[in-house]
Design an enzyme around this catalytic site. Structure first.
Site, short mmCIF file in Angstrom:
data_model
loop_
_atom_site.label_atom_id
_atom_site.label_comp_id
_atom_site.label_asym_id
_atom_site.label_seq_id
_atom_site.Cartn_x
_atom_site.Cartn_y
_atom_site.Cartn_z
N CYS A 112 0.09 -23.12 19.85
CA CYS A 112 -0.72 -22.31 18.93
C CYS A 112 -0.49 -22.74 17.47
O CYS A 112 0.63 -22.70 16.98
CB CYS A 112 -0.40 -20.82 19.10
SG CYS A 112 -1.43 -19.80 18.04
N GLU A 168 -1.73 -14.86 25.47
CA GLU A 168 -0.35 -14.98 24.99
C GLU A 168 0.17 -13.60 24.54
O GLU A 168 -0.51 -12.89 23.81
CB GLU A 168 -0.26 -15.94 23.81
CG GLU A 168 1.15 -16.02 23.24
CD GLU A 168 1.18 -16.68 21.87
OE1 GLU A 168 2.06 -17.50 21.64
OE2 GLU A 168 0.33 -16.36 21.02
N VAL A 201 -6.27 -15.22 23.79
CA VAL A 201 -5.94 -13.93 23.17
C VAL A 201 -7.19 -13.05 23.12
O VAL A 201 -8.29 -13.53 22.82
CB VAL A 201 -5.36 -14.17 21.76
CG1 VAL A 201 -5.39 -12.90 20.92
CG2 VAL A 201 -3.94 -14.70 21.85
C1 FNR Z 1 -7.28 -19.85 22.73
N1 FNR Z 1 -6.22 -20.71 23.01
C2 FNR Z 1 -4.99 -20.18 23.35
N2 FNR Z 1 -3.99 -21.01 23.79
C3 FNR Z 1 -2.82 -20.50 24.23
O1 FNR Z 1 -1.94 -21.27 24.65
N3 FNR Z 1 -2.60 -19.15 24.22
C4 FNR Z 1 -3.55 -18.26 23.78
O2 FNR Z 1 -3.34 -17.04 23.82
C5 FNR Z 1 -4.78 -18.78 23.30
N4 FNR Z 1 -5.79 -17.96 22.81
C6 FNR Z 1 -7.06 -18.46 22.62
C7 FNR Z 1 -8.12 -17.58 22.36
C8 FNR Z 1 -9.42 -18.07 22.27
C9 FNR Z 1 -10.56 -17.11 22.04
C10 FNR Z 1 -9.64 -19.47 22.40
C11 FNR Z 1 -11.05 -20.03 22.32
C12 FNR Z 1 -8.60 -20.33 22.60
C13 FNR Z 1 -6.45 -22.15 23.18
C14 FNR Z 1 -7.04 -22.43 24.56
O3 FNR Z 1 -6.18 -22.00 25.60
C15 FNR Z 1 -7.34 -23.92 24.76
O4 FNR Z 1 -6.15 -24.66 24.67
C16 FNR Z 1 -8.33 -24.47 23.71
O5 FNR Z 1 -9.37 -23.57 23.44
C17 FNR Z 1 -8.93 -25.80 24.18
O6 FNR Z 1 -9.65 -25.62 25.37
P1 FNR Z 1 -11.27 -25.61 25.39
O7 FNR Z 1 -11.73 -24.42 24.60
O8 FNR Z 1 -11.71 -26.90 24.73
O9 FNR Z 1 -11.62 -25.53 26.86
#
Ligand code: FNR
Length: 321
Positions: free
Chosen positions: A110, A36, A13
């Site tokens: 989420c 998302e 996001v």
């Molecule tokens: C996220 N994550 C996330 N997941 C998702 O399904 N939709 C989204 O819009 C978001 N938004 C989001 C924003 C930010 C700034 C972060 C850091 C994370 C979760 C992300 O996709 C992921 O599943 C987790 O961060 C775990 O992965 P990493 O960070 O360990 O590589």
């Protein structure tokens, strides 16, 4: 759409807007998720070709609010992620955008209260019938691939059982974030539990959690790997030649934000995240980003005024004005 052995930019996001997705792809990401977008918001949008910028916008009707911006260049690798709690509404939202993207993904991981209270995100994880309803409705009515992204459940056995049910809906791939709903980002991702899902399914599994270096991509055999924070902090994590300096990545992000006229809130948020990881927001650069009101201010802060001027003058002439 081929999901085997790919490097994937995770949905984020306020980060995963067009310039960041293109940046990640330039460094080597094969598949790039958008942030998302909630179905309630998307159903209010109409598609508009934006000749001025050279992109396609999904704009909230009656406003100038661009909810999703994409371009032809990323058509075959961009995934549109929906937040939903309702099959019909998810379908209506997906139908508006599906011809302009490579696939539709449903966020089922989420843990934030706005998602859970709306019955979306991780709230779906304990509603397998609703999951089935949403995914089969999308599958039946869309011609593009459909996927979803989940978190781990309480036990590995529960996760595998849910993953098998999801596989039966006919989805093209399943992304698994290796943390449970109550886990925080600092808790280590449980790769052994992702591996249990990989060995139980025949569809591709997209493994996600704690990948910060190119070498980490080999951590799990036969799985595609998805990166969020590792890419946010340095999008060149996808490069087989190794990372380039984060200052260089940040400058390229600033230029792409200017080129694609990115939403200023998204640009500021992404820059702040990058700065906070390597430095601190109290220094002049961080303060400058916080104070910036538009992309012209950002361009000035990073010494990119001439580029900003060049891009805008070019748009002016290509618009025929
Ligand atoms: C996220 N994550 C996330 N997941 C998702 O399904 N939709 C989204 O819009 C978001 N938004 C989001 C924003 C930010 C700034 C972060 C850091 C994370 C979760 C992300 O996709 C992921 O599943 C987790 O961060 C775990 O992965 P990493 O960070 O360990 O590589």
């Amino acid at each position: 759409m081929d999901y085997q052995n790919k490097l994937v930019l995770a949905p984020m996001v306020r980060v995963g807007t067009l310039p960041f997705r293109l940046l990640a792809a330039e460094y080597g990401a094969d598949i790039t998720y958008g942030e998302e977008i909630i179905d309630h918001k998307m159903v209010k949008c109409e598609r508009k070709v934006n000749e001025y910028i050279g992109c396609t916008d999904f704009v909230e009707k009656g406003t100038e609010n661009v909810v999703f911006r994409t371009c032809y260049e990323e058509r075959n690798r961009v995934i549109f992620q929906i937040g939903t709690s309702d099959a019909v509404r998810a379908l209506t939202a997906a139908q508006i955008v599906c011809k302009d993207v490579a696939a539709i993904d449903v966020n089922m991981g989420c843990p934030k209260s706005f998602s859970i209270s709306g019955g979306m995100g991780a709230a779906l994880l304990n509603k397998p019938e609703l999951i089935h309803d949403i995914l089969t409705t999308l599958k039946r009515n869309l011609s593009c691939p459909v996927t979803c992204k989940i978190r781990l459940l309480k036990s590995s056995q529960d996760t595998v059982e849910l993953a098998r049910r999801i596989e039966k809906t006919g989805v093209s791939a399943l992304a698994v974030h290796g943390r449970k709903v109550a886990d925080r980002p600092r808790d280590p991702a449980k790769w052994s539990e992702i591996a249990d899902v990989v060995s139980a399914l025949s569809i591709p599994v997209i493994a996600n959690g704690d990948v910060f270096d190119y070498g980490d991509f080999a951590r799990i055999k036969a799985a595609t790997v998805m990166v969020a924070r590792g890419a946010l902090w340095n999008a060149s994590v996808f490069s087989p030649e190794g990372k380039v300096h984060w200052e260089e990545v940040k400058r390229e992000y600033v230029r792409k934000s200017i080129l694609w006229d990115n939403d200023i809130k998204s640009t500021k948020h992404t820059l702040k995240e990058m700065i906070m990881h390597y430095s601190c927001l109290e220094l002049p650069e961080g303060k400058g980003v916080i104070k910036s009101e538009n992309l012209a201010d950002i361009a000035k802060l990073y010494g990119e005024e001439r580029y900003y001027q060049f891009v805008n003058e070019n748009r002016f002439s290509s618009n025929g004005s």
